[in-house]
Design an enzyme around this catalytic site. Structure first.
Site, PDB file in Angstrom:
ATOM      1  N   SER B  40      16.088  40.034 -55.964  1.00  0.00           N
ATOM      2  CA  SER B  40      16.653  41.034 -54.470  1.00  0.00           C
ATOM      3  C   SER B  40      16.669  39.795 -53.870  1.00  0.00           C
ATOM      4  O   SER B  40      17.284  40.326 -52.471  1.00  0.00           O
ATOM      5  CB  SER B  40      15.225  41.651 -54.137  1.00  0.00           C
ATOM      6  N   HIS B  92       8.161  38.853 -47.967  1.00  0.00           N
ATOM      7  CA  HIS B  92       9.593  39.119 -49.672  1.00  0.00           C
ATOM      8  C   HIS B  92      10.736  38.867 -48.742  1.00  0.00           C
ATOM      9  O   HIS B  92      11.473  38.697 -47.485  1.00  0.00           O
ATOM     10  CB  HIS B  92       9.049  40.602 -48.900  1.00  0.00           C
ATOM     11  N   GLU B 235      14.097  47.857 -44.603  1.00  0.00           N
ATOM     12  CA  GLU B 235      13.646  48.057 -45.608  1.00  0.00           C
ATOM     13  C   GLU B 235      13.145  49.144 -46.066  1.00  0.00           C
ATOM     14  O   GLU B 235      11.661  49.148 -46.186  1.00  0.00           O
ATOM     15  CB  GLU B 235      13.568  46.599 -46.642  1.00  0.00           C
ATOM     16  N   ASP B 240      12.139  50.077 -54.586  1.00  0.00           N
ATOM     17  CA  ASP B 240      12.448  49.161 -55.931  1.00  0.00           C
ATOM     18  C   ASP B 240      10.767  48.780 -56.679  1.00  0.00           C
ATOM     19  O   ASP B 240      10.819  48.872 -57.955  1.00  0.00           O
ATOM     20  CB  ASP B 240      12.646  47.481 -55.442  1.00  0.00           C
ATOM     21  N   HIS B 390      15.780  44.526 -63.213  1.00  0.00           N
ATOM     22  CA  HIS B 390      17.123  45.260 -62.449  1.00  0.00           C
ATOM     23  C   HIS B 390      18.156  45.369 -63.858  1.00  0.00           C
ATOM     24  O   HIS B 390      17.732  45.178 -65.016  1.00  0.00           O
ATOM     25  CB  HIS B 390      17.645  44.652 -61.380  1.00  0.00           C
TER      26      HIS B 390
END
Lengths: 468, 468
Positions: B40, B92, B235, B240, B390
């Site tokens: 990310s 984050h 976001e 995720d 991912h």
């Protein structure tokens, strides 16, 4: 997956775009009338008849009434030339849904009869290139037929005026230009499906791109004088089949072969800007992931295209060879064959573990053997699979040429059929009403297993038939 | 997956389109500079700095030099108001990559310092709504801090002029209109990540849509007089994270909550047509498939949205509850708790097998327990996962409003950063040159485990840190 692979193997820049990437316009939603997860028959009928129908339906509605297809309407209402190109049997679900009306996709004997004009509309398909000769051959010719009956559709097609082709040479001899008088053409270059690209012997079978190129130019030449144009459906049929087997290398090579066909078709559109090209899938297969976690520990972020680079045959081909009596009884010789030929040479796996080799050498069940080979390749590539069937995910929609912008955005698959109806100005309902429904079901639904070895061994569609 | 679910549960027509479906324009390619599978941090830096960088990089290039972000340039060069809204810790990776420059995403203590203006550019973020209060609190306050040091950034922020908010009431009391003098705002509504939508207590935390709506209107009001406009990054951070846990129900509810935020943002664009909205993911997570084969036999073509309907808590929440000392030692009581509360009430599984219940009741390893709960839900829904990490697949790209058509087609993720640079007329290189590189690495890279229970137990980013 294919883009990453080609970039890495050919050392292309990050920004490289495939022939499809360049023409992405949106996505297509794939559910059928009776499931969130479609099969290919219902998926193709959405394109051909612009309706949702049940899984396994070939250009019939939920009530099994026939629905006129864009191919039929293009022929009857616009005088267009029409064609079907596929690497599967030409009688398989996708080409069938444009050219036949049957209640279940497995009725390929009956589909073949439709395709040579043996139904109420008469012959509507001018050109067919693909596999599936066996459904045109009488069961009296045991080695080349997969028909349940003794009808010789190959001869019937000739009698009806079709030029029949079954070899690479006949294909090559076919002039692309000034071929109006050659139509209709029935070219079936394999008894069952044509070979996976990864297995294909180019001396015996043309590629998808070669068939697409020839079909485009023959159909164009045939209608040039009257400016009627043509409708052509081209399917990279075995991309899906490789995913059914969870075979990433065969899947990859068939995708790249499809890109080549798209390049050919785009070139045609560039030269004939009154043409529109649509590229779309009927569904995703395999629950495919471009990443796979191999251990309980949190995975590194990577996948490994190089693991697919030296694979030289499909899992279907390899498992057929391994299970054929010729593969030998001598245990030591068999072990060496599996280690040196299967793993090292065909799969490009030089580091196969003793355990992998011995298990593959001893396995006699084709489903388990294929799974084992799939795991060997997929784990090394770090590619994941969730199923041997289909999934419900949206698929990419690509379009190029005249009015292509109308397909931008997210669409139901039926919108693609509607788009074709609109740009060609077709009336499908009037076609539907002309099709007599008495030929939609066969007397028997029995399906004959085809006798052509690797290309049909455990073919997914037979499993599907069992599921319905 | 989410569309199928909403359609089935709410009995919507096949053609129903979500707020995202309606604005699909293409796809985004996600690889980073050092892997085909991005994380990310690199994914967000592609959007914020329009460059490819290595996994874990927060707005720094491969050589760890700082890269000016679109947020910084919008503030400095255009006088725009700027904001970050997230449901993760505001420190984050994704919000960080617009507002900080550090060599590794785990340096959240340092990221927090950047975010309140403690670096060469001074304060550039006018509004922050999200979680992550703990990185602003001194480690002398053990129960509310996750900092390694004793700095009290919360007080420092106030001293620097920030209005600080930490409760739902403070959020509600914040007037959306005429709030120019209220900026800058630091709203952190949870010590660590905000709750998954499926677990969220609406009395204590606002939803993503509520935060988006308030942020849009505050930023708009603040710049109305000088017509400078604003840049806001929103976001749905935990979509995720749920996929990392392979938790389909938490994943689904956070996706639907994100749709609601998109609806809010689209409404704003409709009312302010000089605005452009972009919606895109940084990557796929989980190798997620909308189909899963459960037995060796060829699968039926279906998946089952109803299995997600009655799930009432995230796997993270449930596993935390199950592993907390309060869950009891009495074996019979524990079995009943797992059967009646965990399976029947929280997971909506009334047909749990004795084997499933006893295994869950006895499992003491959180990773294994989560896997077990994931399998219980995912198998009933027939949803597949290939990894806890991912994948490399392309992600959908959505855009709406002014110049949105420029994003049509297939793009590298860096093209999205370039688009923002172009439509706002920014010069990122000039910003880069103003950022001193002396604050990019911390003295120590040690990461403190946060003490907030379910919301951080085994959080994926700590695994990732270990992987790099």
């Amino acid at each position: 997956m294919a883009r990453n692979y080609v970039q890495q193997i050919q050392d292309l820049p990050i920004g490289f775009q495939s022939s499809l990437d360049e023409i992405l316009v949106g996505s297509s939603r794939t559910r059928s009338s009776n499931s969130l997860v479609t099969d290919s028959a219902a998926g193709a009928t959405a394109f051909s008849c612009r309706i949702k129908t049940y899984n396994a339906a070939i250009a019939v509605a939920d009530d099994k009434s026939p629905c006129g297809t864009v191919l039929e309407a293009a022929k009857l209402q616009r005088g267009m030339a029409t064609g079907l190109v596929a690497t599967s049997r030409i009688t398989h679900a996708t080409p069938a849904a444009f050219s036949a009306h049957v209640s279940h996709r497995d009725m390929e004997d009956l589909i073949a009869e439709y395709q040579i004009g043996n139904y109420s509309l008469g012959p509507v398909v001018d050109l067919m290139f693909g596999g599936g000769r066996c459904h045109f051959m009488p069961n009296t010719q045991a080695n080349v037929s997969c028909r349940m009956d003794a009808r010789d559709l190959w001869s019937e097609a000739r009698a009806a005026g079709f030029h029949t082709l079954s070899t690479r040479k006949q294909f090559d001899d076919l002039e692309s230009r000034s071929s109006a008088k050659k139509l209709p053409i029935l070219g079936a270059f394999a008894p069952s499906h044509m070979a996976y690209e990864i297995d294909r012997d180019s001396a015996s079978q043309p590629s998808l791109a070669e068939m697409a190129d020839k079909a485009l130019h023959i159909l164009n030449s045939a209608t040039k004088k009257k400016s009627a144009g043509f409708f052509l459906m081209i399917e990279g049929s075995r991309i899906d089949m490789a995913a059914h087997t969870n075979d990433p290398a065969a899947h990859l090579r068939d995708i790249v072969a499809y890109w080549d066909a798209v390049t050919v078709a785009r070139k045609f559109v560039d030269e004939h800007p009154d043409t529109v090209l649509i590229s779309v899938s009927d569904h995703e297969t395999g629950g495919f992931s471009v990443a796979k976690q191999l251990t309980p520990e949190y995975p590194e972020y990577l996948w490994n295209p190089r693991a697919l680079e030296h694979v030289r045959h499909s899992i279907e081909y390899i498992s057929y060879k391994l299970l054929s009596p010729l593969a030998g009884d001598d245990q030591e010789a068999r072990y060496k064959f599996v280690r040196d030929t299967v793993f090292a040479d065909w799969l490009g796996i030089k580091d196969a573990k003793h355990e992998e080799i011995i298990t593959a050498a001893q396995e006699t069940d084709s489903t388990k053997l294929r799974q084992l080979l799939s795991t060997a390749i997929s784990n090394r590539a770090q590619i994941g699979w969730a199923t041997h069937g289909h999934s419900a995910v949206d698929v990419n929609l690509y379009a190029y040429g005249k009015d292509a912008h109308l397909l931008r955005g997210n669409h139901e698959n039926t919108d693609i059929g509607k788009f074709i109806v609109n740009v060609l100005g077709l009336d499908l309902d009037s076609v539907s009403s002309k099709i007599k429904a008495d030929r939609i079901a066969q007397g028997t639904q029995a399906v004959k297993e085809t006798p052509f070895g690797s290309q049909d061994l455990d073919a997914p569609e037979h499993h599907l038939a069992a599921a319905h």
